[in-house]
Scaffold this active site. Structure first.
Site, mmCIF file in Angstrom:
data_model
loop_
_atom_site.group_PDB
_atom_site.id
_atom_site.type_symbol
_atom_site.label_atom_id
_atom_site.label_comp_id
_atom_site.label_asym_id
_atom_site.label_seq_id
_atom_site.Cartn_x
_atom_site.Cartn_y
_atom_site.Cartn_z
ATOM 1 N N ARG A 81 0.805 -1.222 0.000
ATOM 2 C CA ARG A 81 0.000 0.000 0.000
ATOM 3 C C ARG A 81 0.837 1.270 0.000
ATOM 4 N NH1 ARG A 81 -5.115 -1.362 4.017
ATOM 5 N NH2 ARG A 81 -5.830 -3.216 2.905
ATOM 6 N N ASP A 125 -15.195 8.441 9.742
ATOM 7 C CA ASP A 125 -14.087 7.528 9.493
ATOM 8 C C ASP A 125 -12.807 8.347 9.530
ATOM 9 O OD1 ASP A 125 -14.046 4.457 8.234
ATOM 10 O OD2 ASP A 125 -12.222 5.601 7.834
#
Length: 290
Positions: free
Chosen positions: A47, A159
């Site tokens: 990532r 979030d």
């Protein structure tokens, strides 16, 4: 802080040193509360390679060094968190919770509110990811409100990842992702579009989008800037990534935002978390503030 001038040479064969991975894992644990054991190193490397390329750095370890140089983390914090946080979400995930909400929790909440003035129920999806949970709630509650006609509702989705929050605000999803949505709800609450190359996407109808808002929140923050009279909070399948002490602190902060009689819903794998003195269990992974 100006970026160092490096030439990109790293690729899939590039790896973090044990020290580089530990520094990043410790940073994420401190900032976000998420545990990154050594078994997650390959996932983290995969990532972060995009960030290495975006910054023009030579390697993953150069990225790690950059984070801890002067104000590197201040520049890169949001991108790092977006990259390493896992955002697993589905529409109608753990569907028995939505059945319970419709059949028991909302009717019980309305019994305690003054009749005749269409009280506003406040629902909070505290780890909303791309918005699937928030919009599932919106569909269920919109159906119920149309049937009963005696309440209104608003939904907050929060979030830590700005990337998933942006998708929630766009409310655009692949046809595959909305497969769990019942056909009657798909007809009522989804707009269909066929993109170039035959890619089929849907968007939540504006009538529902207006009832859902999104905001960024780090659950590790010492306080949350949201209402303290929330009726239902969902924090499902997130605390399993936290240390036990952090789990307890997050739960305590969320409980402070529930009105008396309000409900906290956790993931089924988290059913033993949240058994605080102020909460009583009412169903698997469902607790009521007393």
């Amino acid at each position: 802080m100006p970026l160092p001038h490096y030439h990109t040479v790293g690729g899939d064969e590039d790896h973090l040193s044990p020290r580089g991975f530990k520094r990043i894992a410790d940073l994420i644990g401190t900032e976000v509360g998420i545990k990154l054991p050594p078994a997650k190193q390959t996932m983290v490397e995969g990532r972060l390679r995009k960030r290495v390329r975006a910054l023009g750095l030579t390697s993953l370890d150069a990225y790690s060094d950059f984070l801890f140089e002067e104000s590197g983390i201040a520049m890169e914090r949001v991108h790092l968190i977006d990259a390493v946080t896992t955002n697993k979400t589905d529409f109608f995930r753990e569907p028995d919770h939505f059945d319970l909400l419709r059949e028991q929790l909302v009717p019980d909440l309305l019994k305690t509110r003054r009749a005749g003035n269409q009280p506003l129920l406040k629902i909070w999806s505290a780890a909303s990811s791309t918005g699937a949970e928030a919009y599932t709630l919106a569909m269920v509650l919109a159906d119920l409100a149309a049937q009963r006609g005696d309440f209104r509702f608003s939904i907050l989705g929060t979030d830590i990842s700005t990337v998933v929050l942006a998708q929630g605000e766009r409310a655009v999803y692949s046809a595959e992702m909305i497969a769990p949505v019942p056909p009657v709800m798909q007809q009522r609450y989804l707009m269909h579009a066929r993109r170039p190359a035959g890619r089929h996407e849907v968007r939540i109808v504006p009538e529902l989008r207006r009832l859902v808002r999104f905001a960024r929140l780090n659950l590790m923050d010492s306080s949350y800037p949201f209402d303290s009279d929330v009726d239902v909070i969902l924090l499902r399948n997130v605390l399993i990534y936290f240390e036990k002490s952090d789990q307890e602190r997050v739960i305590k902060r969320l409980i402070n935002h529930l009105r008396p009689g309000g409900y906290l819903l956790l993931g089924h794998s988290e059913s033993m978390i949240g058994t605080a003195d102020t909460m009583r269990p009412v169903a698997p992974a469902v607790f009521q503030k007393v």
